[in-house]
Design an enzyme around this catalytic site. Structure first.
Site, PDB file in Angstrom:
ATOM      1  N   CYS A 210     -16.337 -35.686  68.411  1.00 57.13           N
ATOM      2  CA  CYS A 210     -16.704 -36.812  68.525  1.00 57.13           C
ATOM      3  C   CYS A 210     -16.723 -37.367  69.892  1.00 57.13           C
ATOM      4  O   CYS A 210     -17.026 -38.383  70.318  1.00 57.13           O
ATOM      5  CB  CYS A 210     -15.722 -37.901  67.814  1.00 57.13           C
ATOM      6  SG  CYS A 210     -15.857 -37.413  65.880  1.00 57.13           S
ATOM      7  N   HIS A 349     -13.048 -46.483  71.855  1.00 57.94           N
ATOM      8  CA  HIS A 349     -13.530 -45.385  70.481  1.00 57.94           C
ATOM      9  C   HIS A 349     -13.372 -45.985  69.357  1.00 57.94           C
ATOM     10  O   HIS A 349     -14.222 -45.760  68.547  1.00 57.94           O
ATOM     11  CB  HIS A 349     -12.586 -44.251  70.985  1.00 57.94           C
ATOM     12  CG  HIS A 349     -12.901 -43.206  69.858  1.00 57.94           C
ATOM     13  ND1 HIS A 349     -14.393 -42.496  70.095  1.00 57.94           N
ATOM     14  CD2 HIS A 349     -12.490 -42.659  68.881  1.00 57.94           C
ATOM     15  CE1 HIS A 349     -14.342 -41.587  69.024  1.00 57.94           C
ATOM     16  NE2 HIS A 349     -13.160 -41.522  68.292  1.00 57.94           N
ATOM     17  N   HIS A 386     -19.638 -44.572  62.766  1.00 58.72           N
ATOM     18  CA  HIS A 386     -19.312 -43.652  63.918  1.00 58.72           C
ATOM     19  C   HIS A 386     -20.250 -42.573  64.065  1.00 58.72           C
ATOM     20  O   HIS A 386     -20.520 -41.983  63.104  1.00 58.72           O
ATOM     21  CB  HIS A 386     -17.929 -43.038  63.376  1.00 58.72           C
ATOM     22  CG  HIS A 386     -17.280 -42.105  64.310  1.00 58.72           C
ATOM     23  ND1 HIS A 386     -17.913 -41.683  65.717  1.00 58.72           N
ATOM     24  CD2 HIS A 386     -16.169 -41.359  64.247  1.00 58.72           C
ATOM     25  CE1 HIS A 386     -16.982 -40.948  66.312  1.00 58.72           C
ATOM     26  NE2 HIS A 386     -16.031 -40.663  65.603  1.00 58.72           N
TER      27      HIS A 386
END
Length: 460
Positions: A210, A349, A386
């Site tokens: 990620c 994040h 996400h």
């Protein structure tokens, strides 16, 4: 009379000498090199183009407008194949021909898509949008050689592998597509963009879970800063929403089990229970500052720092104390040559996981101390889900747009917090970005394997 062997040797030597002289001439003329910085100096790097293919839509201004209005691209999963998986929501890129919808044939001929995976097609689209937005279409050999590509991919679509494996097992070797391997290479998005636009500078690909998109942008920042390129087409892409990938993340207890698509992703919320998987591509055009000024380019923001760190702890869980995130942010601030008190916004994040959001919150407080209560912190994942390997690049774009428009995107669904979440998380509604001095922000990305990156982005 010379022997045959000696004649062959002389011919080969002559060819090599001619080639060497030709290469030296090109180097002397600087036809294949970016402009090198002066010794000990680092060139300034600005963002001049943004292309977005996201669950909020396709484009730049359209996506930004939907983001600051508080819209969400998260929807319910439909199909019997998802029934056994304890996750019922995802964030798809909207397909179709209407404004803001993604039609891959607008970017890639149908005959070409058979050789590409969906994230590669999305990356091609985002890159085309970014280059158009920047007004950069290099035609000369020198400009093409000074323009590079770095587009990362977090993971290849698992169904491409599983379906090909089944085909091989049931129908044999001759039914395996000759495009199978190119489809599953994570560098193929960079390769395709390079080929289509004749970009002959650094060709790079990152795959760090990620953190992929942030690493791709950060690495590209350094390529330009240190003279490896004058322009970099940088970003991330991922499109792997499928029963198999969802099952894998669900088994790792990473996904939200909330069935309401509008509230499933709620960063910093007391009832957050996992992330919502999304898909898309985000590409930025990074450019040496004077290069951009010479051609009259519009500048969104400047990248002034880049920090990296490793948790060295667990394969999926973050350091609970946020030490990796702290060191990463501190490294970016140091690289930017600023003080923590000069930062006024953090694009977090924060994926809506219990451990991850808490660790990042601790890291912010550890680094900024009392100033943490002055700055603003928001997570845009409540709107986009996400985006995995795309997330860092998309959020770098959102941070640059926040600098440009002087507006902070909201954290959706944050209608209450716990006592130790006591910062300004820009809850529910966008806020004006008020700053006495230059607007400076951090954007964080953290990934499985303990890989962390922070970009420091500033307004002009």
């Amino acid at each position: 009379m010379l022997s045959d062997g000696l004649q062959i040797f002389l011919r080969i030597t002559k060819c090599h000498l001619i080639h060497a002289r030709s290469c030296q001439r090109l180097v002397n003329e600087r036809r294949f090199l970016a402009t090198a910085p002066a010794p000990g100096l680092r060139r300034r790097v600005v963002i001049t183009g943004i292309g977005l293919v996201t669950p909020l839509g396709v484009g730049t201004q359209l996506v930004w407008d939907r983001l600051v209005r508080g819209e969400s691209g998260i929807v319910s999963l439909v199909g019997d194949e998802y029934q056994s998986i304890p996750c019922s929501v995802a964030a798809y890129v909207p397909r179709g021909c209407d404004e803001g919808q993604f039609n891959e044939q607008n970017f890639v001929p149908k005959s070409d898509t058979k050789s590409m995976s969906p994230p590669t097609v999305m990356a091609i689209a985002a890159a085309e949008l970014a280059l158009k937005d920047a007004g950069w279409h290099p035609q000369s050999e020198a400009d093409q050689a000074a323009t590079g590509v770095a587009i990362g991919m977090g993971m290849v679509p698992l169904e491409v592998i599983s379906e090909t494996a089944l085909t091989f097992q049931t129908k044999g070797y001759s039914k395996v597509s000759p495009f199978f391997v190119p489809k599953i290479l994570v560098n193929m998005a960079s390769g395709q963009v390079s080929i289509r636009h004749k970009l002959k500078g650094p060709n790079h690909a990152v795959s760090t879970a990620c953190t992929t998109g942030a690493h791709a942008v950060g690495d590209s920042f350094r390529f330009v800063a240190h003279g490896d390129a004058d322009v970099m087409v940088a970003g991330g892409t991922d499109s792997c929403i499928s029963p198999l990938s969802l099952a894998g993340f669900a088994r790792a207890r990473a996904l939200s089990t909330n069935t309401d698509p509008k509230s499933a992703c709620r960063p910093f919320h007391p009832q957050r229970d996992g992330f919502v998987m999304g898909e898309g591509a985000a590409v930025l055009v990074l450019e040496e500052h004077r290069h951009a000024l010479r051609r009259g380019a519009r500048v969104y923001a400047e990248i002034v720092g880049y920090g990296l760190s490793g948790d060295a702890g667990h394969i999926t869980a973050p350091d609970p104390g946020g030490e990796g995130a702290f060191r990463c942010m501190a490294a970016a601030v140091k690289d930017a040559g600023i003080q923590p008190e000069e930062v006024s916004y953090i694009n977090a994040h924060a994926t809506s996981t219990p451990l991850g959001d808490a660790a990042e919150n601790k890291a912010i407080k550890q680094l900024f101390k009392d100033h943490a209560h002055v700055l603003a912190v928001s997570s845009t994942k409540g709107a986009t889900g996400h985006l995995l390997g795309t997330a860092g690049a998309a959020e770098a774009a959102f941070t640059a747009l926040a600098c440009y428009h002087r507006k902070l995107p909201p954290t959706l669904n944050l209608d209450c917090t716990e006592p130790h979440f006591d910062l300004n998380y820009v809850p529910l509604k966008a806020q004006e970005w008020k700053a006495e001095n230059r607007r400076i922000a951090l954007t964080n990305s953290f990934g499985f394997g303990g890989t962390n990156a922070t970009l420091c982005i500033a307004g002009m």
